[in-house]
Design a protein around this motif. Structure first.
Motif, PDB file in Angstrom:
ATOM      1  N   MET A  46       2.971  17.968   6.810  1.00 27.10           N
ATOM      2  CA  MET A  46       1.855  18.870   7.071  1.00 27.10           C
ATOM      3  C   MET A  46       0.517  18.124   7.057  1.00 27.10           C
ATOM      4  N   GLY A  47       0.384  17.173   6.126  1.00 28.94           N
ATOM      5  CA  GLY A  47      -0.846  16.392   6.052  1.00 28.94           C
ATOM      6  C   GLY A  47      -1.112  15.622   7.329  1.00 28.94           C
ATOM      7  N   LEU A  48      -0.055  15.054   7.935  1.00 26.44           N
ATOM      8  CA  LEU A  48      -0.219  14.296   9.175  1.00 26.44           C
ATOM      9  C   LEU A  48      -0.690  15.190  10.315  1.00 26.44           C
ATOM     10  N   LEU A  49      -0.157  16.412  10.381  1.00 26.09           N
ATOM     11  CA  LEU A  49      -0.563  17.356  11.430  1.00 26.09           C
ATOM     12  C   LEU A  49      -2.032  17.735  11.277  1.00 26.09           C
ATOM     13  N   ILE A  50      -2.458  17.964  10.034  1.00 26.07           N
ATOM     14  CA  ILE A  50      -3.865  18.283   9.782  1.00 26.07           C
ATOM     15  C   ILE A  50      -4.746  17.097  10.137  1.00 26.07           C
ATOM     16  N   LEU A  72      -0.294  11.540  -0.378  1.00 27.95           N
ATOM     17  CA  LEU A  72       0.529  11.999  -1.496  1.00 27.95           C
ATOM     18  C   LEU A  72       2.018  11.751  -1.253  1.00 27.95           C
ATOM     19  N   ASP A  73       2.409  11.757   0.011  1.00 21.62           N
ATOM     20  CA  ASP A  73       3.812  11.529   0.378  1.00 21.62           C
ATOM     21  C   ASP A  73       3.839  10.554   1.553  1.00 21.62           C
ATOM     22  N   PRO A  74       3.495   9.281   1.312  1.00 19.16           N
ATOM     23  CA  PRO A  74       3.287   8.339   2.415  1.00 19.16           C
ATOM     24  C   PRO A  74       4.582   7.965   3.145  1.00 19.16           C
ATOM     25  N   ILE A  75       4.426   7.738   4.442  1.00 22.26           N
ATOM     26  CA  ILE A  75       5.510   7.212   5.272  1.00 22.26           C
ATOM     27  C   ILE A  75       5.143   5.762   5.580  1.00 22.26           C
ATOM     28  N   PHE A  76       5.868   4.820   4.986  1.00 25.91           N
ATOM     29  CA  PHE A  76       5.536   3.410   5.154  1.00 25.91           C
ATOM     30  C   PHE A  76       6.124   2.874   6.460  1.00 25.91           C
ATOM     31  N   VAL A  77       5.262   2.274   7.255  1.00 27.91           N
ATOM     32  CA  VAL A  77       5.671   1.672   8.527  1.00 27.91           C
ATOM     33  C   VAL A  77       5.853   0.173   8.347  1.00 27.91           C
ATOM     34  N   TRP A  78       4.958  -0.433   7.575  1.00 28.09           N
ATOM     35  CA  TRP A  78       5.076  -1.862   7.278  1.00 28.09           C
ATOM     36  C   TRP A  78       4.382  -2.141   5.958  1.00 28.09           C
ATOM     37  N   SER A  79       4.693  -3.300   5.394  1.00 26.08           N
ATOM     38  CA  SER A  79       4.103  -3.694   4.119  1.00 26.08           C
ATOM     39  C   SER A  79       3.174  -4.884   4.355  1.00 26.08           C
ATOM     40  N   PRO A  80       1.867  -4.643   4.343  1.00 23.44           N
ATOM     41  CA  PRO A  80       0.923  -5.727   4.635  1.00 23.44           C
ATOM     42  C   PRO A  80       0.994  -6.834   3.588  1.00 23.44           C
ATOM     43  N   PRO A  81       0.961  -8.097   4.009  1.00 28.42           N
ATOM     44  CA  PRO A  81       0.904  -9.196   3.041  1.00 28.42           C
ATOM     45  C   PRO A  81      -0.365  -9.111   2.202  1.00 28.42           C
ATOM     46  N   ALA A  82      -0.319  -9.658   1.002  1.00 31.63           N
ATOM     47  CA  ALA A  82      -1.473  -9.602   0.090  1.00 31.63           C
ATOM     48  C   ALA A  82      -2.722 -10.220   0.706  1.00 31.63           C
ATOM     49  N   ALA A  83      -2.537 -11.227   1.548  1.00 33.53           N
ATOM     50  CA  ALA A  83      -3.689 -11.903   2.149  1.00 33.53           C
ATOM     51  C   ALA A  83      -4.524 -10.970   3.017  1.00 33.53           C
ATOM     52  N   THR A  84      -3.912  -9.914   3.543  1.00 30.56           N
ATOM     53  CA  THR A  84      -4.673  -9.016   4.419  1.00 30.56           C
ATOM     54  C   THR A  84      -5.779  -8.283   3.657  1.00 30.56           C
ATOM     55  N   ARG A  85      -5.616  -8.112   2.335  1.00 29.99           N
ATOM     56  CA  ARG A  85      -6.688  -7.482   1.550  1.00 29.99           C
ATOM     57  C   ARG A  85      -7.943  -8.352   1.561  1.00 29.99           C
ATOM     58  N   HIS A  86      -7.745  -9.667   1.473  1.00 31.85           N
ATOM     59  CA  HIS A  86      -8.897 -10.579   1.481  1.00 31.85           C
ATOM     60  C   HIS A  86      -9.537 -10.649   2.863  1.00 31.85           C
ATOM     61  N   ILE A  87      -8.699 -10.617   3.898  1.00 31.17           N
ATOM     62  CA  ILE A  87      -9.225 -10.598   5.267  1.00 31.17           C
ATOM     63  C   ILE A  87     -10.013  -9.308   5.485  1.00 31.17           C
ATOM     64  N   ALA A  88      -9.453  -8.193   5.015  1.00 30.18           N
ATOM     65  CA  ALA A  88     -10.137  -6.905   5.158  1.00 30.18           C
ATOM     66  C   ALA A  88     -11.474  -6.902   4.422  1.00 30.18           C
ATOM     67  N   GLY A 147      -0.439   0.075   5.525  1.00 35.23           N
ATOM     68  CA  GLY A 147       0.734   0.150   6.370  1.00 35.23           C
ATOM     69  C   GLY A 147       1.432   1.482   6.462  1.00 35.23           C
ATOM     70  N   THR A 148       0.758   2.580   6.088  1.00 37.59           N
ATOM     71  CA  THR A 148       1.423   3.882   6.209  1.00 37.59           C
ATOM     72  C   THR A 148       1.126   4.493   7.577  1.00 37.59           C
ATOM     73  N   LEU A 149       1.914   5.481   7.934  1.00 36.16           N
ATOM     74  CA  LEU A 149       1.716   6.164   9.214  1.00 36.16           C
ATOM     75  C   LEU A 149       0.348   6.829   9.269  1.00 36.16           C
ATOM     76  N   ALA A 150      -0.081   7.410   8.164  1.00 34.46           N
ATOM     77  CA  ALA A 150      -1.404   8.043   8.121  1.00 34.46           C
ATOM     78  C   ALA A 150      -2.503   7.018   8.357  1.00 34.46           C
ATOM     79  N   ASP A 151      -2.363   5.822   7.770  1.00 35.30           N
ATOM     80  CA  ASP A 151      -3.347   4.757   7.979  1.00 35.30           C
ATOM     81  C   ASP A 151      -3.409   4.349   9.445  1.00 35.30           C
ATOM     82  N   ILE A 152      -2.240   4.189  10.044  1.00 39.83           N
ATOM     83  CA  ILE A 152      -2.186   3.761  11.445  1.00 39.83           C
ATOM     84  C   ILE A 152      -2.809   4.820  12.352  1.00 39.83           C
ATOM     85  N   LEU A 153      -2.512   6.087  12.077  1.00 38.79           N
ATOM     86  CA  LEU A 153      -3.104   7.164  12.873  1.00 38.79           C
ATOM     87  C   LEU A 153      -4.623   7.211  12.701  1.00 38.79           C
ATOM     88  N   LEU A 154      -5.080   7.154  11.451  1.00 42.29           N
ATOM     89  CA  LEU A 154      -6.513   7.262  11.180  1.00 42.29           C
ATOM     90  C   LEU A 154      -7.283   6.074  11.731  1.00 42.29           C
TER      91      LEU A 154
END
Length: 195
Positions: free
Chosen positions: A1-5, A63-79, A124-131
């Motif tokens: 439901m959260g994804l639809l909203i 609250l109920d994430p759908i994981f698509v991929w798991s970003p490597p730790a280095a991506t936090r520093h790049i971000a 790497g969640t579906l919500a992150d990718i959509l947003l």
């Protein structure tokens, strides 16, 4: 439901902010048909509604994430580094007489592009990718459209100054420090450096 909203909010918010992307005359035609005040009213209501739905839908999806991929730790520093540039670009919108705005013309759109890319890399969640994917696609299209209709900026006096540019960088760095160290946790509930 959260994804639809979330998706509904993205369609409303980005849809209203994308009216002029395919054709500048579309927006002018809507204003001519409805009148400036009615257009602004509809634009404001739909934009605010979309933003509220984005925030609520994204929060629910987390609250109920759908994981698509798991970003490597280095991506936090790049971000984090990308977000520094995004904050400087954002500051360039508001600090007067700076070379960054004079050169890039559309620093707000570029700030959104960098912000979205940074968050796509480190989440790497579906919500992150959509947003963040939606905002990145919108910003890319908007920037391309804005460059086509670009009108050279005019400055009073001698134009952009070194002081204006240095102030832009200082404001951007300070905003980045405050947001990364404190505000991101307060608003989003996530510390950029401790995940």
């Amino acid at each position: 439901m959260g994804l639809l909203i979330l998706v509904t909010g993205l369609v409303l918010f980005l849809g209203m902010h994308a009216v002029r992307i395919p054709d500048e005359q579309r927006r002018a035609g809507m204003i001519a048909r409805w009148g400036k005040n009615k257009y602004r009213g509809i634009y404001t209501v739909l934009s605010i509604t979309g933003l509220v739905l984005i925030v609520y839908g994204y929060g629910q999806a987390r609250l109920d994430p759908i994981f698509v991929w798991s970003p490597p730790a280095a991506t936090r520093h790049i971000a984090a580094l990308l977000m520094l540039f995004s904050m400087i670009l954002l500051a360039a919108c508001y600090v007067p007489m700076n070379h960054i705005k004079a050169r890039l013309q559309h620093p707000m759109t570029l700030a959104v592009k960098v912000w979205a890319l940074a968050h796509l890399l480190s989440n790497g969640t579906l919500a992150d990718i959509l947003l963040f994917g939606s905002f990145l696609a919108w910003a890319v299209l908007l920037f391309k459209s804005a460059r086509k209709r670009a009108i050279p900026m005019s400055f009073s006096g001698d134009g952009p100054t070194k002081v204006g540019t240095m102030m832009t960088v200082v404001v951007g760095v300070l905003a980045w420090l405050v947001f990364a160290a404190w505000l991101h946790v307060q608003l989003i509930g996530v510390s950029p450096f401790s995940r």
